[in-house]
Scaffold this motif. Structure first.
Motif, mmCIF file in Angstrom:
data_model
loop_
_atom_site.group_PDB
_atom_site.id
_atom_site.type_symbol
_atom_site.label_atom_id
_atom_site.label_comp_id
_atom_site.label_asym_id
_atom_site.label_seq_id
_atom_site.Cartn_x
_atom_site.Cartn_y
_atom_site.Cartn_z
ATOM 1 N N ARG A 250 -3.564 -8.563 0.467
ATOM 2 C CA ARG A 250 -4.802 -9.153 0.940
ATOM 3 C C ARG A 250 -4.554 -10.499 1.604
ATOM 4 N NH1 ARG A 250 -10.111 -8.283 -2.409
ATOM 5 N NH2 ARG A 250 -11.533 -9.593 -1.222
ATOM 6 N N SER A 251 -3.679 -11.305 0.998
ATOM 7 C CA SER A 251 -3.457 -12.613 1.611
ATOM 8 C C SER A 251 -2.620 -12.478 2.888
ATOM 9 C CB SER A 251 -2.877 -13.624 0.621
ATOM 10 O OG SER A 251 -1.628 -13.211 0.176
ATOM 11 N N ALA A 252 -1.732 -11.466 2.942
ATOM 12 C CA ALA A 252 -0.985 -11.222 4.181
ATOM 13 C C ALA A 252 -1.957 -10.842 5.306
ATOM 14 C CB ALA A 252 0.038 -10.114 3.969
ATOM 15 N N PHE A 253 -2.937 -10.033 4.981
ATOM 16 C CA PHE A 253 -3.929 -9.599 5.962
ATOM 17 C C PHE A 253 -4.783 -10.779 6.424
ATOM 18 C CE2 PHE A 253 -8.343 -7.746 6.439
ATOM 19 C CZ PHE A 253 -8.144 -7.248 7.715
ATOM 20 N N LEU B 46 -6.968 1.814 2.478
ATOM 21 C CA LEU B 46 -6.886 1.590 3.930
ATOM 22 C C LEU B 46 -8.261 1.253 4.505
ATOM 23 C CD1 LEU B 46 -4.299 4.308 4.997
ATOM 24 C CD2 LEU B 46 -3.949 1.843 4.732
ATOM 25 N N GLU B 47 -9.274 1.890 3.923
ATOM 26 C CA GLU B 47 -10.652 1.646 4.373
ATOM 27 C C GLU B 47 -10.995 0.152 4.268
ATOM 28 O OE1 GLU B 47 -13.549 3.500 1.864
ATOM 29 O OE2 GLU B 47 -14.877 3.984 3.543
ATOM 30 N N PHE B 48 -10.541 -0.466 3.186
ATOM 31 C CA PHE B 48 -10.790 -1.901 3.003
ATOM 32 C C PHE B 48 -10.295 -2.692 4.210
ATOM 33 C CE2 PHE B 48 -9.087 -6.070 2.039
ATOM 34 C CZ PHE B 48 -10.147 -6.699 1.407
ATOM 35 N N PHE B 49 -9.058 -2.423 4.613
ATOM 36 C CA PHE B 49 -8.463 -3.201 5.699
ATOM 37 C C PHE B 49 -9.102 -2.868 7.049
ATOM 38 C CE2 PHE B 49 -5.220 -3.258 2.380
ATOM 39 C CZ PHE B 49 -5.006 -4.619 2.298
ATOM 40 N N VAL B 50 -9.300 -1.582 7.290
ATOM 41 C CA VAL B 50 -9.881 -1.160 8.568
ATOM 42 C C VAL B 50 -11.281 -1.748 8.729
ATOM 43 C CG1 VAL B 50 -10.722 0.845 9.859
ATOM 44 C CG2 VAL B 50 -8.469 0.916 8.747
ATOM 45 N N ASN B 51 -12.052 -1.722 7.642
ATOM 46 C CA ASN B 51 -13.421 -2.252 7.716
ATOM 47 C C ASN B 51 -13.465 -3.748 7.984
ATOM 48 O OD1 ASN B 51 -14.639 0.171 7.348
ATOM 49 N ND2 ASN B 51 -15.029 -0.101 5.148
ATOM 50 N N GLN C 104 -13.658 -6.491 15.342
ATOM 51 C CA GLN C 104 -13.419 -6.252 16.771
ATOM 52 C C GLN C 104 -11.956 -6.007 17.128
ATOM 53 O OE1 GLN C 104 -15.628 -9.480 19.056
ATOM 54 N NE2 GLN C 104 -15.990 -10.069 16.949
ATOM 55 N N ILE C 105 -11.074 -6.045 16.147
ATOM 56 C CA ILE C 105 -9.647 -5.877 16.452
ATOM 57 C C ILE C 105 -9.260 -4.404 16.366
ATOM 58 C CG2 ILE C 105 -7.309 -6.597 15.838
ATOM 59 C CD1 ILE C 105 -8.873 -8.891 14.197
ATOM 60 N N ASN C 106 -8.585 -3.956 17.388
ATOM 61 C CA ASN C 106 -8.071 -2.595 17.449
ATOM 62 C C ASN C 106 -7.111 -2.353 16.270
ATOM 63 O OD1 ASN C 106 -7.522 -0.092 18.533
ATOM 64 N ND2 ASN C 106 -7.200 -0.937 20.604
ATOM 65 N N CYS C 107 -7.235 -1.221 15.590
ATOM 66 C CA CYS C 107 -6.314 -0.976 14.477
ATOM 67 C C CYS C 107 -6.074 0.504 14.237
ATOM 68 C CB CYS C 107 -6.813 -1.649 13.200
ATOM 69 S SG CYS C 107 -8.286 -0.880 12.502
ATOM 70 N N GLU C 108 -5.023 0.783 13.496
ATOM 71 C CA GLU C 108 -4.699 2.123 13.022
ATOM 72 C C GLU C 108 -4.242 1.984 11.578
ATOM 73 O OE1 GLU C 108 -1.790 4.218 15.370
ATOM 74 O OE2 GLU C 108 -2.835 3.686 17.232
#
Lengths: 178, 178
Positions: A33-36, A94-99, A103-107
């Motif tokens: 989480r802190s890395a993100f 993964l849903e946590f991070f994607v959500n 506005q940033i493109n992600c996979e």
């Protein structure tokens, strides 16, 4: 065609994420989480179109699940439900991070295996511009026997690696937990 | 007041830079240069006001100079001119980086001492948001005895560390050279 900020293809940042190891806490680990959050606030900042985030979650095969079951003499049906449960937990992670990318493109995707090996092979395959890994900062005793995923990646990943150590004030009581 | 991109203070990126160790080649090392170019093209990109670059060059005391002198029985005057020469070389090195920053806010300075120790103490003092270090990627034999500045920084610097290993195609013949 992908959006960019006019400075070539977006910078592809692979972020290796994992679950918290604290029981009953099916959430991102403190270090993931802190890395993100660091990636968003210190790298991407306002330049949403200049970056693309790639979330990789590596699940260790069958490591999870047993603790929650009544018996280790599991039937094939138990294994099936365990696999399903792991899959769902991974997707929730993964849903946590994607959500939170807004506005940033992600996979985002899940792989099974030894995290350090899988992360490095995914770097080879996907060729990100950098890899971000959180580090739990194991003590000297644990370091000798265990090493850490982040140390392995710094040495072996075929791209620049950002190591983010956990702050002292973010540590759980047992430093192995995260 | 400093410019920003509207997302808080600029991200402070400390870049540890050194000279090439190849004789007669008073230029940035391959690894410093590629770390710098990576920082510009992959981090800063178009967001000039979102970043501030801090160049730190650590000079190892009296390591250089002797090779160029006629005798190691040097007079005080020799030492003085050696010091002057080192200072000028250091400033020329920093000039290279500062001149290539163009629109990006930057600072640059020189410290003397053991690079790995000085870099970590400067991180403590200046508190950058991240430290970028190039790595020469020593072989397994050298690693055991020497370790590397980058490995030390990953473990001890009080901020996220980006390790950029040299590409195989950028290696000089002797991997200790840079």
């Amino acid at each position: 065609m992908e959006r960019t900020d006019g400075y070539g293809d977006p910078t592809k940042v692979m972020v290796a994420v994992n679950e918290s190891s604290l029981k009953g806490y099916p959430h991102p680990s403190i270090s993931s989480r802190s890395a993100f959050e660091w990636t968003l606030s210190k790298l991407v900042r306002s330049n949403f179109s200049g970056f693309k985030l790639l979330f990789l979650h590596v699940q260790v095969p069958d490591e999870d699940g047993f603790d929650d079951m009544d018996s280790i003499y599991a039937s094939p049906a138990d294994f099936k439900s365990m696999k399903e449960r792991n899959k769902i937990r991974g997707l929730h992670l993964l849903e946590f991070f994607v959500n939170h990318c807004h506005q940033i493109n992600c996979e985002a995707w899940i792989r099974k295996g030894d995290p350090k090996e899988v992360i490095c092979s995914e770097v080879k395959r996907v060729q990100p511009d950098m890899l971000v890994v959180g580090s739990r900062g194991l003590g000297p005793f644990q370091r000798v026997f265990v090493g850490t995923v982040s140390e392995f990646c710094v040495k072996h990943a075929d791209c620049p690696v950002v190591t983010i150590r956990r702050n002292a004030n973010e540590c759980p009581q047992d430093p192995v937990d995260d």
